[in-house]
Motif scaffolding. Structure first.
Motif, PDB file in Angstrom:
ATOM      1  N   VAL A  25     -22.178 -50.564  50.109  1.00 33.33           N
ATOM      2  CA  VAL A  25     -21.152 -49.757  50.037  1.00 33.33           C
ATOM      3  C   VAL A  25     -21.711 -48.501  50.086  1.00 33.33           C
ATOM      4  CG1 VAL A  25     -19.526 -48.853  48.401  1.00 33.33           C
ATOM      5  CG2 VAL A  25     -19.697 -51.406  48.827  1.00 33.33           C
ATOM      6  N   SER A  26     -21.157 -47.528  51.258  1.00 29.45           N
ATOM      7  CA  SER A  26     -21.925 -46.169  50.985  1.00 29.45           C
ATOM      8  C   SER A  26     -20.853 -45.291  50.204  1.00 29.45           C
ATOM      9  CB  SER A  26     -21.950 -45.678  52.340  1.00 29.45           C
ATOM     10  OG  SER A  26     -22.325 -44.220  52.511  1.00 29.45           O
ATOM     11  N   ILE A  27     -21.186 -44.303  49.391  1.00 29.79           N
ATOM     12  CA  ILE A  27     -20.481 -43.479  48.456  1.00 29.79           C
ATOM     13  C   ILE A  27     -21.131 -42.009  48.728  1.00 29.79           C
ATOM     14  CG2 ILE A  27     -19.841 -43.069  46.101  1.00 29.79           C
ATOM     15  CD1 ILE A  27     -19.887 -46.202  45.719  1.00 29.79           C
ATOM     16  N   LEU A  28     -19.886 -41.223  48.733  1.00 31.09           N
ATOM     17  CA  LEU A  28     -20.061 -39.755  48.715  1.00 31.09           C
ATOM     18  C   LEU A  28     -19.668 -39.189  47.311  1.00 31.09           C
ATOM     19  CD1 LEU A  28     -21.164 -37.099  50.403  1.00 31.09           C
ATOM     20  CD2 LEU A  28     -18.913 -37.039  51.267  1.00 31.09           C
ATOM     21  N   PRO A  29     -20.211 -38.568  46.367  1.00 31.67           N
ATOM     22  CA  PRO A  29     -19.577 -38.338  45.189  1.00 31.67           C
ATOM     23  C   PRO A  29     -18.271 -37.517  45.230  1.00 31.67           C
ATOM     24  CG  PRO A  29     -21.910 -38.394  44.954  1.00 31.67           C
ATOM     25  CD  PRO A  29     -21.614 -38.504  46.553  1.00 31.67           C
ATOM     26  N   ASP A  30     -18.363 -36.479  46.148  1.00 31.34           N
ATOM     27  CA  ASP A  30     -17.390 -35.746  46.385  1.00 31.34           C
ATOM     28  C   ASP A  30     -16.922 -35.637  47.737  1.00 31.34           C
ATOM     29  OD1 ASP A  30     -15.316 -33.731  46.595  1.00 31.34           O
ATOM     30  OD2 ASP A  30     -16.459 -32.091  45.276  1.00 31.34           O
ATOM     31  N   MET A  31     -15.594 -35.988  48.158  1.00 28.37           N
ATOM     32  CA  MET A  31     -15.045 -36.019  49.330  1.00 28.37           C
ATOM     33  C   MET A  31     -15.152 -34.602  50.008  1.00 28.37           C
ATOM     34  SD  MET A  31     -14.978 -39.016  50.662  1.00 28.37           S
ATOM     35  CE  MET A  31     -14.317 -40.780  50.221  1.00 28.37           C
ATOM     36  N   ALA A  32     -15.073 -33.717  49.339  1.00 32.07           N
ATOM     37  CA  ALA A  32     -15.126 -32.318  49.967  1.00 32.07           C
ATOM     38  C   ALA A  32     -16.510 -31.838  50.487  1.00 32.07           C
ATOM     39  CB  ALA A  32     -14.199 -31.337  49.030  1.00 32.07           C
ATOM     40  N   ALA A  33     -17.404 -32.612  50.453  1.00 30.62           N
ATOM     41  CA  ALA A  33     -18.617 -31.951  50.769  1.00 30.62           C
ATOM     42  C   ALA A  33     -18.987 -32.635  52.271  1.00 30.62           C
ATOM     43  CB  ALA A  33     -19.692 -32.898  49.831  1.00 30.62           C
ATOM     44  N   GLY A  34     -18.215 -31.615  53.246  1.00 39.42           N
ATOM     45  CA  GLY A  34     -18.566 -31.610  54.338  1.00 39.42           C
ATOM     46  C   GLY A  34     -19.749 -30.860  55.051  1.00 39.42           C
ATOM     47  N   CYS A  35     -19.571 -30.541  56.087  1.00 42.58           N
ATOM     48  CA  CYS A  35     -20.459 -29.724  56.841  1.00 42.58           C
ATOM     49  C   CYS A  35     -19.825 -28.906  57.672  1.00 42.58           C
ATOM     50  CB  CYS A  35     -21.774 -30.443  57.485  1.00 42.58           C
ATOM     51  SG  CYS A  35     -22.735 -29.621  58.665  1.00 42.58           S
ATOM     52  N   SER A  36     -19.682 -27.398  57.669  1.00 48.92           N
ATOM     53  CA  SER A  36     -18.899 -26.436  58.454  1.00 48.92           C
ATOM     54  C   SER A  36     -19.247 -26.658  59.893  1.00 48.92           C
ATOM     55  CB  SER A  36     -18.862 -25.109  57.856  1.00 48.92           C
ATOM     56  OG  SER A  36     -20.227 -24.725  57.781  1.00 48.92           O
ATOM     57  N   MET A  37     -20.583 -26.849  60.120  1.00 50.28           N
ATOM     58  CA  MET A  37     -21.118 -26.903  61.315  1.00 50.28           C
ATOM     59  C   MET A  37     -20.477 -28.324  62.160  1.00 50.28           C
ATOM     60  SD  MET A  37     -24.663 -28.113  63.045  1.00 50.28           S
ATOM     61  CE  MET A  37     -25.593 -26.682  62.608  1.00 50.28           C
ATOM     62  N   ALA A  38     -20.709 -29.353  61.493  1.00 49.51           N
ATOM     63  CA  ALA A  38     -20.359 -30.516  62.101  1.00 49.51           C
ATOM     64  C   ALA A  38     -18.861 -30.277  62.545  1.00 49.51           C
ATOM     65  CB  ALA A  38     -20.181 -31.830  61.026  1.00 49.51           C
ATOM     66  N   ASP A  39     -17.965 -29.426  61.773  1.00 47.31           N
ATOM     67  CA  ASP A  39     -16.333 -29.374  61.772  1.00 47.31           C
ATOM     68  C   ASP A  39     -16.285 -28.520  63.239  1.00 47.31           C
ATOM     69  OD1 ASP A  39     -15.998 -30.799  59.557  1.00 47.31           O
ATOM     70  OD2 ASP A  39     -15.411 -29.346  58.409  1.00 47.31           O
ATOM     71  N   MET A  40     -17.338 -27.956  63.859  1.00 45.84           N
ATOM     72  CA  MET A  40     -17.090 -27.172  64.785  1.00 45.84           C
ATOM     73  C   MET A  40     -17.041 -28.065  66.008  1.00 45.84           C
ATOM     74  SD  MET A  40     -19.414 -23.950  64.093  1.00 45.84           S
ATOM     75  CE  MET A  40     -19.372 -22.873  62.588  1.00 45.84           C
ATOM     76  N   ALA A  41     -17.292 -29.363  66.232  1.00 49.06           N
ATOM     77  CA  ALA A  41     -17.101 -30.154  67.292  1.00 49.06           C
ATOM     78  C   ALA A  41     -16.161 -31.257  66.704  1.00 49.06           C
ATOM     79  CB  ALA A  41     -18.325 -30.634  67.878  1.00 49.06           C
ATOM     80  N   ASP A  42     -15.235 -31.460  67.528  1.00 49.27           N
ATOM     81  CA  ASP A  42     -14.405 -32.969  67.251  1.00 49.27           C
ATOM     82  C   ASP A  42     -14.067 -33.573  68.514  1.00 49.27           C
ATOM     83  OD1 ASP A  42     -12.344 -31.728  68.919  1.00 49.27           O
ATOM     84  OD2 ASP A  42     -11.397 -30.790  67.007  1.00 49.27           O
ATOM     85  N   LEU A  43     -13.592 -34.919  68.293  1.00 55.63           N
ATOM     86  CA  LEU A  43     -13.500 -35.599  69.549  1.00 55.63           C
ATOM     87  C   LEU A  43     -12.747 -35.221  70.800  1.00 55.63           C
ATOM     88  CD1 LEU A  43     -14.666 -38.463  70.683  1.00 55.63           C
ATOM     89  CD2 LEU A  43     -12.707 -39.271  69.546  1.00 55.63           C
ATOM     90  N   GLN A  44     -11.705 -34.445  70.211  1.00 57.88           N
ATOM     91  CA  GLN A  44     -10.730 -34.003  71.192  1.00 57.88           C
ATOM     92  C   GLN A  44     -11.391 -33.077  72.169  1.00 57.88           C
ATOM     93  OE1 GLN A  44      -7.436 -32.107  69.369  1.00 57.88           O
ATOM     94  NE2 GLN A  44      -6.443 -31.915  71.408  1.00 57.88           N
TER      95      GLN A  44
END
Ligand code: 13P
Ligand code: SF4
Length: 364
Positions: free
Chosen positions: A90-109
């Motif tokens: 089981v993989s756990i991220l303590p806070d789901m809001a911990a994203g990466c703003s760079m990662a969000d700059m590319a999406d599948l669409q």
């Protein structure tokens, strides 16, 4: 029994959390492994069983036998841990809001749209290897897996690009234009042959001729933390301390990396400064929590470690993981409750695993 809610934990002070984390870790024993990225704040970082950069932590996750992998890092890292581990882990991220703003700059669409638009000029599946930086969503890794592509990290970007060019003539590199450009230039690819794909414009804002002559098509993404470093900051600092050695993360702008003596991942930065002469002076272009830790680690040897920017450049999403969230997920695990599990759907995970395993094979 239902999972304990986060709210009461928000009222706990760091000391109370520290004690609770230690007690929970003792109870969970080797059923638990905590992975900590170098950008984590000290109050969290000190609880990690293993620390590292993205590549090292991916390998730790892949080799871990633990039932629970608590990832003190950001969302894409916990996704990679889920992809590379067995289904019963089981993989756990303590806070789901911990994203990466760079990662969000590319999406599948947008990436699929780019692939489609590129097919008006070339045959992408025969001519372009898609390469995603590990700082990206799992579905983009799956896209790369499906289209003969691969994942890279800041440690292995050169090896990955060499592999990519051995497959096809061109590379579509997302989301970080700086890592792509800095790595390509070190491989003697001229700047004119690395064009930027602006995902908000038709055809990426490029002419068919520009696409045809490009070797690397760089996605217009960047890290908001590393984007703050500027080559003038190096000039100003060197006026005062000319002997300073400059070291930068390859997510930093091209001009900064060109003026740096050393460029590499967080792990590389740590090792390079540790191997430096005692009493040396370093100007570092990477996240503030890591630079502060390096400063504290080396000050007793008379080594001076300075942060490159006059502004505070902290990764605000890495900072979301605090002792309160860590205590919360661990105490829930002690009670047999899993909170904040990261699950990548199996079909997507399978293709993403293919792209990640290509990366692990070519990595030094
Ligand atoms: P490293 O793999 O070098 O640790 O980099 C991860 C990251 O997100 C840097 O911003
Ligand atoms: Fe993402 Fe930049 Fe934070 Fe790294 S430092 S996790 S690239 S936002």
């Amino acid at each position: 029994m239902s999972a304990a809610a986060i709210q009461p934990y928000a009222l706990l002070d760091d000391q109370e959390c520290e004690e609770r984390i230690i007690r929970a870790r003792e109870k969970l024993g080797d059923r638990l492994v905590i992975l900590g990225h170098h950008y984590q704040r000290d109050e969290v970082f000190r609880h990690a069983d293993f620390t590292g950069d993205s590549l090292k932590l991916s390998r730790q996750a892949a080799n871990s036998k633990a039932e629970y992998i608590v990832f003190c890092g950001v969302h894409f890292m916990a996704e990679v841990a889920d992809i590379l581990t067995r289904p019963d882990q089981v993989s756990i991220l303590p806070d789901m809001a911990a994203g990466c703003s760079m990662a969000d700059m590319a999406d599948l669409q947008h990436v699929e749209k780019a692939w489609q638009e590129l097919s008006e000029v070339l045959n992408p599946d025969e001519q372009i290897t898609p390469v995603t930086y590990i700082n990206s969503a799992a579905n983009l890794k799956a896209f790369c897996g499906e289209h003969g592509g691969i994942v890279c990290t800041s440690t292995n970007a050169r090896h990955v690009l060499e592999w990519s060019f051995s497959q096809r003539d061109k590379v579509l590199f997302f989301p970080d234009q700086h890592l792509g450009r800095n790595t390509g230039f070190n491989m003697d690819i001229p700047l004119e042959q690395m064009v930027v794909w602006d995902y908000d414009k038709p055809m990426g804002g490029l002419t068919p001729e520009a696409i045809e002559q490009a070797r690397i098509i760089l996605w217009k993404g960047f890290c908001s933390v590393h984007q703050m470093f500027q080559s003038e900051q190096i000039d100003n600092f060197k006026q005062k301390y000319p002997e300073t050695k400059i070291i930068a993360h390859p997510e930093s702008p091209f001009e900064v990396c060109q003026k740096s003596d050393y460029v590499g991942s967080t792990e590389y930065i740590i090792n390079t400064i540790a191997e430096g002469e005692p009493g040396s002076r370093w100007l570092v272009a990477t996240e503030l929590n890591l630079v502060n830790r390096l400063h504290d680690m080396h000050k007793d040897e008379g080594t001076n470690v300075h942060f490159m920017s006059p502004n505070v450049c902290m990764c605000s999403t890495m900072f979301r993981i605090d002792p309160q969230h860590l205590a919360w997920v661990l105490e829930n695990l002690v009670e047999g409750e899993v909170v904040n599990r990261i699950v990548v759907p199996e079909k997507e995970a399978e293709m993403a695993r293919l792209a990640l395993s290509r990366m692990l094979e070519v990595s030094p």
